[in-house]
Design an enzyme around this catalytic site. Structure first.
Site, short mmCIF file in Angstrom:
data_model
loop_
_atom_site.label_atom_id
_atom_site.label_comp_id
_atom_site.label_asym_id
_atom_site.label_seq_id
_atom_site.Cartn_x
_atom_site.Cartn_y
_atom_site.Cartn_z
N TYR A 16 67.58 -76.56 27.10
CA TYR A 16 67.55 -76.32 25.67
C TYR A 16 68.81 -76.90 25.04
O TYR A 16 69.93 -76.58 25.47
CB TYR A 16 67.48 -74.82 25.36
N ASN B 108 71.74 -70.01 19.71
CA ASN B 108 72.14 -68.91 18.82
C ASN B 108 71.62 -67.58 19.38
O ASN B 108 71.09 -67.51 20.49
CB ASN B 108 71.62 -69.16 17.40
N SER C 87 81.78 -68.54 22.53
CA SER C 87 82.74 -69.32 23.31
C SER C 87 84.17 -68.80 23.10
O SER C 87 84.45 -68.16 22.10
CB SER C 87 82.65 -70.78 22.89
N GLN D 294 88.83 -74.57 20.05
CA GLN D 294 87.90 -73.50 20.39
C GLN D 294 87.43 -72.77 19.14
O GLN D 294 86.24 -72.47 18.99
CB GLN D 294 88.60 -72.50 21.34
N HIS E 126 84.35 -73.75 17.03
CA HIS E 126 82.99 -73.63 17.55
C HIS E 126 82.12 -72.73 16.68
O HIS E 126 80.97 -73.03 16.41
CB HIS E 126 82.99 -73.08 18.99
N GLU F 57 86.44 -67.64 29.48
CA GLU F 57 85.58 -68.78 29.77
C GLU F 57 86.45 -70.01 30.11
O GLU F 57 86.30 -70.62 31.14
CB GLU F 57 84.70 -69.06 28.54
N HIS F 58 87.35 -70.35 29.18
CA HIS F 58 88.29 -71.45 29.40
C HIS F 58 89.70 -70.87 29.51
O HIS F 58 90.07 -70.03 28.70
CB HIS F 58 88.29 -72.43 28.22
N ASP G 40 85.30 -80.45 28.08
CA ASP G 40 84.09 -80.23 27.30
C ASP G 40 83.20 -81.48 27.30
O ASP G 40 81.98 -81.38 27.19
CB ASP G 40 84.44 -79.93 25.83
N HIS H 132 57.56 -53.37 62.98
CA HIS H 132 58.63 -54.36 63.16
C HIS H 132 59.01 -54.47 64.63
O HIS H 132 59.19 -55.56 65.17
CB HIS H 132 59.88 -53.96 62.36
#
Lengths: 430, 430
Positions: free
Chosen positions: A124, A209, A233, A255, A258, A322-323, A356, A415
């Site tokens: 996507y 979104n 982010s 950042q 974003h 995240e970063h 990125d 078994h």
């Protein structure tokens, strides 16, 4: 960007909480969209594109002619950049192809794992003002290296029913040709359930979104795998007085632009340095086209001053960004102490935007503290590892009694019998 | 066990559908349990244990004395078996520790990944009639190899408030000491949110009933990772006339005894062989203690006769079984064609129960068709792979223009600026 100085450890958890932007009735709205697509297929996709994207879509599938046209609409300069980035991303993800050897756990018992591509994957790519062709690279390249048989790309059309040329160009450049003009939760529904035109896939990748994110969460209940749970982010920068305030400010802003829900965090052992960065942020912000968005993100953001860089690293491990940018002396040494982060950028010249786009690492990363338990997208995300075992007669003789005793203790006698019946026949044949 | 002969491909999807056993109000019931534990902590855990397990629990945490006592309650024979199985499981999972090398994607740009243990993990071991100590091995060993700092084990107590000695013994044998007497959805809630006594974890592992499974699904929304979506256990056997009908029957039954919702599938190119297996199943079933359960599972089960083993493999790839047994000539050759399966057992002596207990492979595997996109539990499940990058001045000079062009095309000018500001400073310093 508020400042906190030397918070006590008991306050860390509260400080690490991400801002929440609850959406009303989101789940119900998305459930309705999923149902509509299951019931009405392509017709629903077209209706929903008209409703949400104000787009009249005649043909859901992008035509050869449209792909051909995109080649003329993308500048030569951008084509070169895409090819450089693709080469780096390919190198890094190809190195993730590791072959495990066969393990003979006992004489006659061989066990191994094999990576096998997930057959059908959906990518996507969000729409909006900017054409996110970089995400086509980040998801498409590992899917192709893995050997996924069917790669289906969905992305929302603009009001004229067109896809951004850079997205089409990049997809075609990689060899992805199944491209569909549909976005939002309806695109996720199409990929999860299939329609007359859009093929059903086994796993869905890509950012989006709140609608897209919620749809990905919900289709998991129908057995569709997803890349990662998503959130806004974020970046966390640890900087000491050896860092460059302008560089740090530019990283925080890259950042912040974003989205208004992004969060940026600055940790330092120097309050003077933090002040310098804030001045630089104000200065750089003024000339940014997305200054409004970045300014909103800065409202959710903060800096923390600690006594030492060691404490900064500890706090960062708790935050699980995240970063993470380490703009400090001996950055590599501190990098070894990182427990929780999506992607780590070491030193003054490793800016997040390099990762990125083009350095080779993936930009689809765990946000919202998920870095505590999730990895970013990699080649691993496009394969499953199947275990195999081959047990010979000797192997079964070696392990048989162990299995019989354990199965007996768990009261699973069928078994146990599966082993006993074989051991008896081996015995009888002697 | 009904039989189908040469179904047309258009019918395959329908045949591959797993039986569904919907539980009424399950989601609401589980949500209530999750809320109760969040509100009342340990008190809720004790109340719910009394309500659901009829167990009076004084101390949630298992004491040293209880662990000590378990050593005397487990037979020497079982201790030996556990240690043999543990050794094999350890060998196989240790071989999954692979170190990726640093990739220099361009001169001055180094990217790499590092596996870092998930710090806090929760292992859920179901209760019921049988003590599933084998699952303690399958989850505990990779958690320990990964280096998880905190390993928390929850398992339901019996009516007297005791845990099965074999479970305690196995946990202690591995070095797991944080063991709590709590089961069901309330155990998952305790691990997800933490209580006064039970520590909160980042990821939850382990099988369970519908309540446990639903609770694991729901806590994901709160950012807790889980091992795998779960479903009833299943086996698919592909056998030709060279196979041993008694062996095949014993394998089908060892799966069928798991639960009335299990499914077993037999594919063959020989109707005669299938008849032989059915006779053997009837015969073996008679003497099984869990015959009632197995008989119910057989009602949901089926055999299919195809013209060739090649077709059997194709159908199996569509079905995506949790366990796949290849009891055929040239089994290895066909194993190479497997696209979708959790774990593959090659040849007449590789019985599923060997892998369930002791050969070394993991028994926590994707069911319900999830093998199309999920892997079973492995060392990978207990780590996240963090990406790192170190870009030198030279590296940034090499990649700078590429990033600027791409960020510009995506209209993310703060991203572009993070590079431009650095390139300018490098230039000025010359």
């Amino acid at each position: 960007m508020k400042n906190i100085t030397n918070p006590t450890i008991s306050d860390w958890a509260k400080i690490c909480k991400r801002p929440v932007f609850p959406a009303e009735d989101l789940e119900d709205k998305v459930k309705n969209i999923l149902e509509l697509v299951q019931q009405k297929g392509d017709t629903a996709l077209k209706e929903l594109s008209l409703k949400f994207d104000k787009a009249v879509v005649e043909e859901l599938k992008v035509s050869e002619a449209e792909i051909e046209a995109s080649k003329k609409q993308v500048s030569e300069e951008l084509k070169v950049a895409i090819s450089v980035a693709a080469k780096n991303i390919r190198s890094f993800h190809e190195a993730q192809q590791l072959t495990e050897t066969i393990v003979e756990t006992m004489p006659g018992i061989q066990c191994w794992r094999k990576s096998v591509a997930i057959e059908n994957v959906g990518l996507y790519i969000p729409g909006g003002s900017a054409p996110l062709f970089s995400t086509v690279l980040m998801l498409g390249i590992p899917a192709l290296i893995a050997g996924c048989k069917q790669i289906v790309l969905c992305t929302p059309p603009d009001k004229d029913g067109n896809i951004k040329p850079a997205v089409l160009y990049t997809a075609n450049f990689l060899g992805i040709t199944q491209i569909f003009k549909v976005g939002g939760a309806q695109a996720i529904a199409a990929l999860a359930y299939g329609t007359e035109t859009v093929p059903k896939v086994d796993k869905i990748f890509g950012p989006g979104n709140q609608f897209v994110t919620k749809a990905k969460e919900l289709v998991q209940k129908n057995g569709i795998a997803i890349d990662l749970p998503a959130g806004p982010s974020e970046v966390l920068v640890i900087a000491d007085s050896t860092a460059d305030a302008d560089f740090v400010a530019s990283d925080l802003l890259s950042q912040a632009e974003h989205g208004p829900d992004s969060q940026v965090v600055l940790l330092s052992d120097s309050s003077e340095f933090v002040e310098k960065v804030k001045l630089a942020v104000d200065e750089q912000l003024r000339v940014l086209p997305r200054a409004d968005i970045a300014a909103k993100a800065l409202e959710n953001s903060f800096s923390v001053i600690f006594n030492s860089i060691g404490e900064c690293v500890e706090f960062s491990n708790r935050y699980a960004p995240e970063h993470l940018i380490l703009a400090i002396e001996n950055a590599q040494e501190f990098a070894d102490k990182i427990q929780n982060a999506g992607s780590v950028f070491i030193g003054n010249y490793s800016c997040e935007s390099a990762g990125d786009y083009a350095s080779g690492s993936n930009h689809t990363l765990p946000t919202n503290g998920y870095a505590r338990s999730y990895s970013g997208v990699s080649l691993d995300s496009f394969v499953k590892k199947i275990t195999f075992q081959n047990i010979s007669r000797l192997g079964l003789q070696n392990i048989g009694r162990t299995v019989e005793v354990m199965a007996g203790a768990e009261q699973l006698l069928a078994h146990r019998n599966a082993v006993s019946i074989r051991l008896k026949k081996i015995q009888d044949e002697k």
